[in-house]
Write a protein that holds these residues in place. Structure first.
Motif, PDB file in Angstrom:
ATOM      1  N   PRO A 250      -1.491  34.513  14.092  1.00 19.16           N
ATOM      2  CA  PRO A 250      -1.704  35.773  15.292  1.00 19.16           C
ATOM      3  C   PRO A 250      -1.635  36.940  14.448  1.00 19.16           C
ATOM      4  CG  PRO A 250      -0.513  33.874  16.274  1.00 19.16           C
ATOM      5  CD  PRO A 250      -0.468  33.608  14.651  1.00 19.16           C
ATOM      6  N   ILE A 251      -1.902  37.967  15.122  1.00 17.98           N
ATOM      7  CA  ILE A 251      -1.626  39.245  14.609  1.00 17.98           C
ATOM      8  C   ILE A 251      -0.933  40.173  15.939  1.00 17.98           C
ATOM      9  CG2 ILE A 251      -3.473  39.662  13.096  1.00 17.98           C
ATOM     10  CD1 ILE A 251      -4.690  41.757  15.108  1.00 17.98           C
ATOM     11  N   PHE A 252      -0.777  39.527  16.995  1.00 17.69           N
ATOM     12  CA  PHE A 252       0.013  40.146  18.071  1.00 17.69           C
ATOM     13  C   PHE A 252       0.376  38.649  18.894  1.00 17.69           C
ATOM     14  CE2 PHE A 252       0.753  41.219  22.598  1.00 17.69           C
ATOM     15  CZ  PHE A 252       0.842  42.678  22.430  1.00 17.69           C
ATOM     16  N   ALA A 253       1.945  38.684  19.177  1.00 15.32           N
ATOM     17  CA  ALA A 253       2.520  37.864  19.754  1.00 15.32           C
ATOM     18  C   ALA A 253       3.313  38.466  20.921  1.00 15.32           C
ATOM     19  CB  ALA A 253       3.301  36.811  18.869  1.00 15.32           C
ATOM     20  N   ALA A 254       3.586  37.722  22.004  1.00 12.64           N
ATOM     21  CA  ALA A 254       4.568  38.279  23.120  1.00 12.64           C
ATOM     22  C   ALA A 254       5.391  37.149  23.617  1.00 12.64           C
ATOM     23  CB  ALA A 254       3.750  38.619  24.300  1.00 12.64           C
ATOM     24  N   SER A 269       5.564  38.364  10.282  1.00 15.22           N
ATOM     25  CA  SER A 269       5.879  38.342   8.645  1.00 15.22           C
ATOM     26  C   SER A 269       4.593  38.123   7.857  1.00 15.22           C
ATOM     27  CB  SER A 269       6.518  37.087   8.467  1.00 15.22           C
ATOM     28  OG  SER A 269       5.883  35.933   8.800  1.00 15.22           O
ATOM     29  N   GLY A 270       3.249  38.087   8.556  1.00 12.80           N
ATOM     30  CA  GLY A 270       1.969  38.209   7.870  1.00 12.80           C
ATOM     31  C   GLY A 270       1.359  39.606   7.336  1.00 12.80           C
ATOM     32  N   GLN A 271       0.522  39.714   6.451  1.00 12.81           N
ATOM     33  CA  GLN A 271       0.203  40.697   5.851  1.00 12.81           C
ATOM     34  C   GLN A 271      -0.771  41.711   6.867  1.00 12.81           C
ATOM     35  OE1 GLN A 271      -2.089  39.776   2.087  1.00 12.81           O
ATOM     36  NE2 GLN A 271      -0.166  39.520   1.377  1.00 12.81           N
ATOM     37  N   GLY A 272      -0.858  42.920   6.452  1.00 14.69           N
ATOM     38  CA  GLY A 272      -1.479  43.789   7.544  1.00 14.69           C
ATOM     39  C   GLY A 272      -0.593  44.250   8.909  1.00 14.69           C
ATOM     40  N   ALA A 273      -1.472  44.788   9.755  1.00 10.38           N
ATOM     41  CA  ALA A 273      -0.913  45.342  10.907  1.00 10.38           C
ATOM     42  C   ALA A 273      -0.435  44.062  11.914  1.00 10.38           C
ATOM     43  CB  ALA A 273      -1.915  46.290  11.707  1.00 10.38           C
ATOM     44  N   ARG A 274       0.848  44.132  12.687  1.00 11.49           N
ATOM     45  CA  ARG A 274       1.136  43.116  13.238  1.00 11.49           C
ATOM     46  C   ARG A 274       1.994  43.645  14.325  1.00 11.49           C
ATOM     47  NH1 ARG A 274      -0.622  37.909  11.211  1.00 11.49           N
ATOM     48  NH2 ARG A 274      -1.672  38.630   9.475  1.00 11.49           N
ATOM     49  N   PHE A 275       1.957  42.999  15.619  1.00 13.02           N
ATOM     50  CA  PHE A 275       2.783  43.590  16.687  1.00 13.02           C
ATOM     51  C   PHE A 275       3.620  42.353  17.433  1.00 13.02           C
ATOM     52  CE2 PHE A 275       3.738  45.480  20.941  1.00 13.02           C
ATOM     53  CZ  PHE A 275       3.389  46.757  20.398  1.00 13.02           C
ATOM     54  N   LEU A 303      16.856  39.635  20.800  1.00 10.89           N
ATOM     55  CA  LEU A 303      17.152  40.782  21.334  1.00 10.89           C
ATOM     56  C   LEU A 303      17.758  41.614  20.210  1.00 10.89           C
ATOM     57  CD1 LEU A 303      16.797  42.652  23.846  1.00 10.89           C
ATOM     58  CD2 LEU A 303      19.188  42.087  24.325  1.00 10.89           C
ATOM     59  N   ASP A 304      18.824  40.924  19.413  1.00 12.37           N
ATOM     60  CA  ASP A 304      19.450  41.630  18.358  1.00 12.37           C
ATOM     61  C   ASP A 304      18.287  41.909  17.130  1.00 12.37           C
ATOM     62  OD1 ASP A 304      21.981  41.690  19.809  1.00 12.37           O
ATOM     63  OD2 ASP A 304      22.461  39.870  18.802  1.00 12.37           O
ATOM     64  N   ARG A 309      13.115  44.134  12.863  1.00 12.84           N
ATOM     65  CA  ARG A 309      12.044  43.479  12.606  1.00 12.84           C
ATOM     66  C   ARG A 309      10.861  44.227  13.203  1.00 12.84           C
ATOM     67  NH1 ARG A 309      12.224  37.881  10.949  1.00 12.84           N
ATOM     68  NH2 ARG A 309      14.577  37.279  10.818  1.00 12.84           N
ATOM     69  N   GLY A 310      11.193  45.143  13.819  1.00 12.80           N
ATOM     70  CA  GLY A 310       9.916  46.286  14.346  1.00 12.80           C
ATOM     71  C   GLY A 310       9.284  45.519  15.585  1.00 12.80           C
ATOM     72  N   TRP A 311      10.106  44.534  16.302  1.00 11.54           N
ATOM     73  CA  TRP A 311       9.452  43.910  17.618  1.00 11.54           C
ATOM     74  C   TRP A 311       9.621  45.059  18.746  1.00 11.54           C
ATOM     75  CZ3 TRP A 311      12.191  38.588  17.031  1.00 11.54           C
ATOM     76  CH2 TRP A 311      11.823  37.966  15.823  1.00 11.54           C
TER      77      TRP A 311
END
Length: 325
Positions: A250-254, A269-275, A303-304, A309-311
């Motif tokens: 995935p490129i987006f995970a919630a 952790s994949g390449q390119g834009a991720r969310f 949470l920590d 990690r930019g989440w």
């Protein structure tokens, strides 16, 4: 003339709603940083002129279910379903009176049942779900959702879904994403209602599962659930389930708990834009407030790790203008 205007009034109303939706794809989200970051991400990965453009087949978004798309207190809703099944079947299982976690279920000791953890839940699921055909189980789940209400809100369980997340699912799909549920909950428990509730068809539901066997009953081919675990789609099991069922990262995970940590980690952790998106339960008035010390939906490690990690952490109280539809 007035008659014509009255006749056209509903049309103008519908058009105004459509325009509002077009202007604001996430109307139940407050205009906070979280909302802006979601829209900015979707904009850049769908713009062919953007260096972060992602082709449509690669636009995969995965969502946990419990605590991410619907509520999960006082315990996971599937556990409440399994508890009802234990009580229904207990007459044929006198040994359950002294056998845990069944004994705690029959004593209505939810705290002890929750404390039995993942192992206890899978024991209950294996004992109460096995032996049924897929069709029988689907019917049983549907009947339960129609007839049973949440112990504190009085709502049906499939009404306790989050309106902001329904909008997010639709917004992503409107922009060429394929949306999947990837949950620790049972795959066959979610499939009967996920399409009507979330717009996610059965083939896009990934979850924990029991083994099945094919047999012919009275001349009719059926698939029967066995009392053996096939996959626990939680923690390290989530990336495995994603690869097994989806075949694309995935490129987006919630998610909303430490059980989603590995899915978020694998995705971002994949390449390119991720969310990566983390729903933080901070609203004790409209829903529940809990995180690090919760027996259900514990959010501590994730949470920590989120800032480094930019989440993106969603503060339910401040980021959502509305909780339930």
């Amino acid at each position: 003339m007035k008659r014509h205007l009255l006749f056209l009034a509903p049309v103008f109303f519908v058009l105004s709603v459509v325009n509002v939706k077009a202007d604001d794809p996430l109307p139940s989200w407050n205009d906070s940083r979280a909302k802006q970051e979601i829209i900015a991400f979707v904009t850049k990965v769908t713009d062919p002129n953007s260096p972060d453009f992602v082709s449509q087949p690669e636009r995969i978004a995965t969502f946990d279910n419990d605590g991410c798309l619907w509520s999960e207190k006082p315990v996971y809703f599937q556990l409440l379903f399994a508890i009802d099944r234990v009580k229904t079947l207990a007459v044929d299982h006198p040994e359950w009176k002294t056998q845990e976690p069944f004994a705690s279920v029959l004593k209505d000791d939810l705290k002890a049942v929750a404390a039995s953890g993942e192992k206890g839940l899978m024991q209950l699921i294996a004992a109460t779900h096995a032996g049924m055909t897929i069709e029988q189980f689907s019917t049983t789940v549907g009947d339960w959702l129609e007839s049973t209400k949440h112990p504190t809100t009085g709502k049906r369980f499939n009404e306790m879904v989050y309106q902001p997340m329904l909008e997010l699912l639709e917004y992503l799909r409107d922009n060429g994403f394929k949306t999947f549920i990837v949950s620790g909950g049972g795959i066959e428990f979610m499939r009967p209602w996920a399409e009507n509730t979330y717009g996610i068809p059965p083939e896009q539901v990934v979850g924990s599962s029991l083994k099945m066997k094919y047999e012919v009953r009275d001349g009719v081919p059926v698939l029967v659930k066995l009392p053996e675990v096939d996959l626990i789609d939680d923690k390290v099991g989530k990336p495995v389930g994603i690869q097994s069922h989806i075949g694309r990262r995935p490129i987006f995970a919630a998610g909303n708990s430490d059980g989603d940590f590995q899915m978020l980690e694998w995705t971002t952790s994949g390449q390119g834009a991720r969310f990566g998106l983390v729903v933080h339960h901070t609203d004790a008035q409209r829903e529940w407030a809990y995180d690090r010390d919760s027996a259900v939906g514990k959010l501590d490690r994730a949470l920590d790790a989120a800032p480094e990690r930019g989440w993106h952490v969603i503060d339910m109280k401040n980021d959502w203008a509305k909780i339930y539809p």
